[in-house]
Design a protein around this motif. Structure first.
Motif, PDB file in Angstrom:
ATOM      1  N   HIS A 203       0.762  -1.169   0.100  1.00 43.51           N
ATOM      2  CA  HIS A 203      -0.027  -0.108   0.073  1.00 43.51           C
ATOM      3  C   HIS A 203       0.821   1.170  -0.029  1.00 43.51           C
ATOM      4  N   ASN A 204       2.155   1.194  -0.138  1.00 43.43           N
ATOM      5  CA  ASN A 204       2.784   2.364  -0.353  1.00 43.43           C
ATOM      6  C   ASN A 204       3.299   3.412   0.558  1.00 43.43           C
ATOM      7  N   VAL A 205       2.845   2.551   2.048  1.00 39.36           N
ATOM      8  CA  VAL A 205       2.947   3.478   3.154  1.00 39.36           C
ATOM      9  C   VAL A 205       4.569   3.905   3.459  1.00 39.36           C
ATOM     10  N   ILE A 206       5.529   2.890   3.072  1.00 40.63           N
ATOM     11  CA  ILE A 206       6.884   3.273   3.534  1.00 40.63           C
ATOM     12  C   ILE A 206       7.560   4.356   2.196  1.00 40.63           C
ATOM     13  N   GLY A 207       6.910   4.103   1.100  1.00 44.27           N
ATOM     14  CA  GLY A 207       7.393   4.758  -0.202  1.00 44.27           C
ATOM     15  C   GLY A 207       7.021   6.341   0.264  1.00 44.27           C
ATOM     16  N   ASN A 208       5.591   6.595   0.558  1.00 46.70           N
ATOM     17  CA  ASN A 208       4.971   7.853   0.952  1.00 46.70           C
ATOM     18  C   ASN A 208       5.701   8.467   2.090  1.00 46.70           C
ATOM     19  N   LEU A 209       6.017   7.804   3.014  1.00 43.86           N
ATOM     20  CA  LEU A 209       6.998   8.358   4.261  1.00 43.86           C
ATOM     21  C   LEU A 209       8.459   8.569   3.953  1.00 43.86           C
ATOM     22  N   LEU A 210       8.807   7.843   2.906  1.00 39.24           N
ATOM     23  CA  LEU A 210      10.111   8.357   2.425  1.00 39.24           C
ATOM     24  C   LEU A 210       9.962   9.677   1.515  1.00 39.24           C
ATOM     25  N   LYS A 211       9.014   9.884   0.923  1.00 40.98           N
ATOM     26  CA  LYS A 211       8.760  11.283   0.150  1.00 40.98           C
ATOM     27  C   LYS A 211       8.610  12.344   0.748  1.00 40.98           C
TER      28      LYS A 211
ATOM     29  N   PHE B  32      -8.799  12.905   4.553  1.00 45.50           N
ATOM     30  CA  PHE B  32      -8.396  13.868   3.390  1.00 45.50           C
ATOM     31  C   PHE B  32      -9.006  15.039   3.452  1.00 45.50           C
ATOM     32  N   PHE B  33     -10.411  15.366   4.041  1.00 42.26           N
ATOM     33  CA  PHE B  33     -11.064  16.224   4.245  1.00 42.26           C
ATOM     34  C   PHE B  33     -10.370  17.548   5.068  1.00 42.26           C
ATOM     35  N   ILE B  34      -9.819  16.792   6.397  1.00 36.78           N
ATOM     36  CA  ILE B  34      -8.967  17.738   7.154  1.00 36.78           C
ATOM     37  C   ILE B  34      -7.851  17.968   6.713  1.00 36.78           C
ATOM     38  N   GLY B  35      -7.073  17.122   5.864  1.00 32.95           N
ATOM     39  CA  GLY B  35      -5.884  17.659   5.148  1.00 32.95           C
ATOM     40  C   GLY B  35      -6.074  18.671   4.225  1.00 32.95           C
ATOM     41  N   ALA B  36      -7.104  18.355   3.439  1.00 38.38           N
ATOM     42  CA  ALA B  36      -7.387  19.594   2.580  1.00 38.38           C
ATOM     43  C   ALA B  36      -7.474  20.928   3.115  1.00 38.38           C
ATOM     44  N   ILE B  37      -8.361  20.895   4.172  1.00 42.65           N
ATOM     45  CA  ILE B  37      -8.759  22.232   4.806  1.00 42.65           C
ATOM     46  C   ILE B  37      -7.232  22.842   5.418  1.00 42.65           C
ATOM     47  N   VAL B  38      -6.484  21.952   5.855  1.00 39.11           N
ATOM     48  CA  VAL B  38      -5.332  22.540   6.365  1.00 39.11           C
ATOM     49  C   VAL B  38      -4.312  22.955   5.202  1.00 39.11           C
ATOM     50  N   MET B  39      -4.229  22.465   3.894  1.00 44.20           N
ATOM     51  CA  MET B  39      -3.453  22.907   2.914  1.00 44.20           C
ATOM     52  C   MET B  39      -3.862  24.069   2.511  1.00 44.20           C
TER      53      MET B  39
ATOM     54  N   ILE C 128       2.916  22.020   1.918  1.00 45.61           N
ATOM     55  CA  ILE C 128       1.712  21.221   1.368  1.00 45.61           C
ATOM     56  C   ILE C 128       2.095  19.854   0.938  1.00 45.61           C
ATOM     57  N   TYR C 129       3.288  19.924   0.176  1.00 47.05           N
ATOM     58  CA  TYR C 129       3.796  18.342  -0.233  1.00 47.05           C
ATOM     59  C   TYR C 129       3.954  17.636   0.950  1.00 47.05           C
ATOM     60  N   ILE C 130       4.516  17.997   2.004  1.00 46.18           N
ATOM     61  CA  ILE C 130       4.875  17.100   3.236  1.00 46.18           C
ATOM     62  C   ILE C 130       3.584  16.593   3.595  1.00 46.18           C
ATOM     63  N   ILE C 131       2.643  17.512   3.796  1.00 47.50           N
ATOM     64  CA  ILE C 131       1.080  17.325   4.339  1.00 47.50           C
ATOM     65  C   ILE C 131       0.496  16.022   3.409  1.00 47.50           C
ATOM     66  N   PHE C 132       0.394  16.465   1.989  1.00 49.28           N
ATOM     67  CA  PHE C 132      -0.097  15.561   1.179  1.00 49.28           C
ATOM     68  C   PHE C 132       0.566  14.067   1.229  1.00 49.28           C
ATOM     69  N   ALA C 133       1.920  14.031   1.177  1.00 48.65           N
ATOM     70  CA  ALA C 133       2.650  12.880   1.356  1.00 48.65           C
ATOM     71  C   ALA C 133       2.290  12.067   2.735  1.00 48.65           C
ATOM     72  N   PHE C 134       2.186  12.805   3.602  1.00 46.85           N
ATOM     73  CA  PHE C 134       1.827  12.113   5.022  1.00 46.85           C
ATOM     74  C   PHE C 134       0.202  11.723   4.833  1.00 46.85           C
ATOM     75  N   LEU C 135      -0.535  12.403   4.333  1.00 48.65           N
ATOM     76  CA  LEU C 135      -1.893  11.936   4.246  1.00 48.65           C
ATOM     77  C   LEU C 135      -1.890  10.623   3.432  1.00 48.65           C
ATOM     78  N   LEU C 136      -1.229  10.460   2.235  1.00 47.92           N
ATOM     79  CA  LEU C 136      -1.062   9.236   1.501  1.00 47.92           C
ATOM     80  C   LEU C 136      -0.550   8.248   2.287  1.00 47.92           C
TER      81      LEU C 136
END
Length: 392
Positions: free
Chosen positions: A78-86, A161-168, A117-125
């Motif tokens: 589910h690409n958890v590690i890959g998104n954390l590395l991003k 994702f809703f909360i993340g979008a509001i923060v971004m 924003i990129y860091i928050i989005f990668a964390f959400l993924l």
């Protein structure tokens, strides 16, 4: 006396100095400086991303392949590690921005926003992947498959994702997230009106799961008979059913709560599948058996040898036929002997005398079930002339 040059502190200072030495106009220097810095930042981000993906992620994948655990495979799947590395290149770029730009430049402020924003989005993924990995791990245990949490998982995904979008958005417009949430609270009535159907479907889906009305794997038949198959998934706003013709039906959960449908789960989990079917005999062929006829039938059918011994008057051929059918079903390996077996004469109609067979077929698979009951009824119909009975 030559004027001393300003000391170089950032790449921005270095570029401006080099471009000034070329004798370019200040406007051109400013444009070229920002373009070159923009390209430099993007190339640095791509290089860091490639390094982490090419070496670190591949190494973690190889390590996970040599372990006997399943959770690490799910995290990779589910690409958890890959998104954390991003996230790491985003943090590094954010920290390196003062090396590229002078403080006060518009670009450094813009890049900082995009980095956050990129860091928050990668964390959400990564968080979304973690939720899906946990759900898959939960589903791998057979006991947990009887209740679907798919709808709750989808709600959780929408929420994060809703909360993340509001923060971004709050970062982009330089507003506090609480201000945006307060504005959304005032619009709650409008949202509930716009999303009325999804909300109602979600509540219905939760009721279906929590009350154990349906489960993934259940065989259900809707009242319209157009949907007849196996429940594949109970989602947020739809229930996916794979019909026996391999077509897929998507039904809103509300339809299963408000309309009648048949769930075959208890039949599947029981010891047999019910067969209730009549054979119609011509009334004119019903008659009393003579002693010679009874002797002939007892010789023809050994199951009847010990039957009808307590009868005080000559039985009818339908009575002997019913007795033989019941004995036949009690000896059949295709019929569950632990469940009720009954052969009875029903109310006479214009079609004739109905002799109803009531038993449970051991094999509950639809194809085998139809074959077995057809074989039994074919044999019973074919034997009617021996009892001097006529099929109506």
């Amino acid at each position: 006396m030559q004027e001393d040059k300003q000391p170089v502190h950032t790449l921005d200072d270095l570029l401006q100095g080099l471009l000034s030495d070329l004798g370019l106009h200040s406007f051109v220097i400013n444009i070229l400086d920002q373009v070159i810095l923009l390209v430099a930042v993007l190339l640095t981000a791509l290089a860091l991303g490639y390094i982490f993906r090419r070496f670190l992620l591949k190494g973690i994948s190889r390590l996970a392949n040599h372990t006997h655990y399943t959770w690490d495979d799910l995290l990779l799947e589910h690409n958890v590690i890959g998104n954390l590395l991003k996230i790491v290149p985003g943090i590094l770029i954010y920290m390196l921005l003062p090396f590229f730009f002078n403080e006060g430049r518009d670009l450094i402020s813009l890049f900082r926003k995009f980095c956050v924003i990129y860091i928050i989005f990668a964390f959400l993924l990564a968080l979304n992947g973690l939720i899906l990995a946990m759900y898959d791990h939960y589903r791998r245990k057979k006991i947990n498959r009887i209740r679907s949490l798919k709808g709750l998982i989808q709600v959780l995904q929408v929420l994060i994702f809703f909360i993340g979008a509001i923060v971004m958005i709050s970062i982009l417009v330089n507003k506090s997230p609480t201000v945006l949430f307060a504005g959304l609270g005032a619009s709650a009535a409008i949202f509930s009106l716009v999303f009325k159907d999804p909300l109602v479907s979600f509540v219905a889906g939760v009721q279906l799961s929590l009350n154990d009305i349906i489960r993934p794997g259940d065989w259900v038949t809707l009242a319209d008979q157009k949907t007849d198959g196996i429940v594949q998934e109970i989602g947020l706003i739809t229930v996916k059913i794979k019909n026996f013709d391999n077509s897929i039906s998507t039904v809103p959960p509300t339809a299963l709560l408000t309309n009648t449908f048949k769930n075959w789960r208890e039949m599947v989990e029981s010891g047999g599948r019910l067969v209730v079917k009549p054979i119609y005999v011509d009334k004119a062929s019903v008659k009393q058996c003579t002693p010679e006829m009874l002797d002939k039938l007892r010789q023809e059918f050994p199951l009847l040898k010990d039957s009808l011994s307590g009868v005080t008057q000559p039985p009818t051929n339908t009575q002997v036929f019913r007795t033989w059918l019941e004995k036949f079903l009690e000896k059949s390996s295709e019929v569950n002997q632990q469940m009720e077996i009954r052969v009875a004469q029903m109310e006479i109609t214009d079609r004739g005398v109905p002799i109803q067979l009531y038993f449970f077929c051991r094999n509950k698979d639809s194809k085998e079930y139809e074959r077995i009951q057809s074989d039994i009824f074919d044999y019973a119909i074919g034997i009617l002339p021996v009892f001097e009975l006529v099929l109506k």
